[in-house]
Enzyme design. Structure first.
Site, short mmCIF file in Angstrom:
data_model
loop_
_atom_site.label_atom_id
_atom_site.label_comp_id
_atom_site.label_asym_id
_atom_site.label_seq_id
_atom_site.Cartn_x
_atom_site.Cartn_y
_atom_site.Cartn_z
N THR A 166 1.00 -1.00 0.23
CA THR A 166 0.30 0.24 0.03
C THR A 166 0.54 1.47 -0.04
OG1 THR A 166 -1.54 0.89 1.78
CG2 THR A 166 0.05 -0.05 2.77
N TYR A 169 -2.29 -1.08 11.06
CA TYR A 169 -2.36 -1.36 9.45
C TYR A 169 -1.39 -0.57 8.58
CZ TYR A 169 -3.86 -1.12 4.19
OH TYR A 169 -3.96 -1.61 3.31
#
Length: 350
Positions: free
Chosen positions: A126, A169
């Protein structure tokens, strides 16, 4: 049926379904490994099984189950690892579950690959691994944030940007990203990392937590308000899922050459837009004004992220073909063919 499958963890999800279809259309069998926890993915799986009977093997399981992962990897050829906890908000609520899925699940795949040694792995990371991109000074316009440096604005953020893991995350995905690269270097497994920007397209069931383009479009189609956290000037580069699948297939084909490398992947500066700009595009498409409800800016939300895709373009001979307007219209058409999805209020990611 061939003995070895294309293994797709999280294969019933948005990206997994699109990758699976690309192989199934070539009559290549796929193995979907998914715990089916995300609302709506069972429909994706049924569509695949109905369209390609006898070609879709399914394991309903979790990547934190090492025995199940090892069994799946043992019969795999190319591996796409998409299974993940995908929301910053959820990681803040339950950091341990986030770690088990995103980091330990990835390590189980890597260890199984060490044992069997015949596979190649593409891991989706990401843009959050770059944190707030503190080294890039931004300026503010009427509708968006932009880098003050014109050269950066014209090319985007490259893989040379320093890593900064923000939120549980960011830590779990960033750590998994680094483990994949290290296993390629330390143990010689064939693996590469795509650090993803904003992906959108058919089979995406977006929510406030993840998949915001699809979420905005569905809200507009339902004539319901959109909540924007912050001022809406946050910028992302958008990549249509068909362009992503092409890049992924090329990466697997060229894995011997690109193994051990990370690539920023998105639509690039030419496909960048702020939340407000995307919302205006959706309003033009649906011919309906969208009410906005405003919320506080969320933790770890980048004001600007646009991928410099020059490295992946050089390595794969790839470039995006679908622009934002064309892509949003394609997604809109897909929803119109499935009115129950457009009408359904999306449950938040759990």
């Amino acid at each position: 049926m061939q003995d070895r499958y294309i293994l797709i963890t999280g294969g019933a999800g948005f990206i997994g379904t699109n990758v699976a279809r690309s192989y199934l259309e070539e009559d290549r069998p796929v193995h979907i490994f998914d715990n089916l926890s995300r609302p709506g993915v069972e429909r994706n799986l049924r569509e695949l099984q109905d369209a390609y009977p006898g070609r879709v093997r399914v394991t309903r399981g979790d990547t934190w189950n090492r025995a199940e992962v090892e069994k799946a990897v043992s019969s795999a050829d190319a591996i796409y690892h998409f299974a993940a906890q995908v929301a910053v908000t959820t990681s803040l609520q339950n950091p341990l579950a986030d770690l088990e899925t995103n980091l330990l699940g990835t390590l189980h795949i890597l260890e199984a690959m060490r044992k069997y040694g015949r596979n190649s792995l593409l891991f989706t990371s990401t843009n959050k691994v770059y944190g707030h991109l503190r080294g890039i000074e931004l300026c503010e316009t009427e509708s968006r944030y932009e880098p003050a440096d014109a050269a950066i604005a014209s090319r985007g953020a490259s893989e040379r940007e320093p890593l900064e893991f923000l939120s549980p995350y960011g830590c779990s995905k960033g750590s998994a990203d680094q483990y994949v690269l290290d296993y390629a270097h330390s143990f010689g497994i064939r693996a590469a990392v795509f650090r993803m920007s904003c992906i959108y397209g058919p089979y995406q069931l977006g929510s406030e937590d993840q998949g915001w383009v699809a979420h905005f479009l569905r809200q507009a189609m339902k004539a319901e308000p959109v909540t924007i956290y912050g001022d809406g000037k946050q910028v992302r580069d958008l990549l249509f899922v068909e362009d992503l699948v092409r890049a992924m297939r090329l990466a697997q084909e060229k894995m011997e050459r690109i193994s051990g490398q990370a690539f920023n992947l998105g639509g690039g500066p030419e496909n960048s837009a702020s939340l407000l700009e995307v919302l205006r595009e959706i309003e033009d498409l649906t011919e309906t004004p969208v009410a906005i409800e405003w919320g506080a800016e969320r933790l770890a939300d980048q004001h600007w992220y646009v991928a410099d895709t020059s490295k992946v373009r050089r390595a794969l001979g790839w470039r995006p073909k679908v622009g934002i307007r064309e892509g949003i219209r394609a997604l809109h058409h897909w929803y119109l063919q499935r009115p129950s999805l457009a009408a359904r209020t999306q449950v938040q990611v759990a």
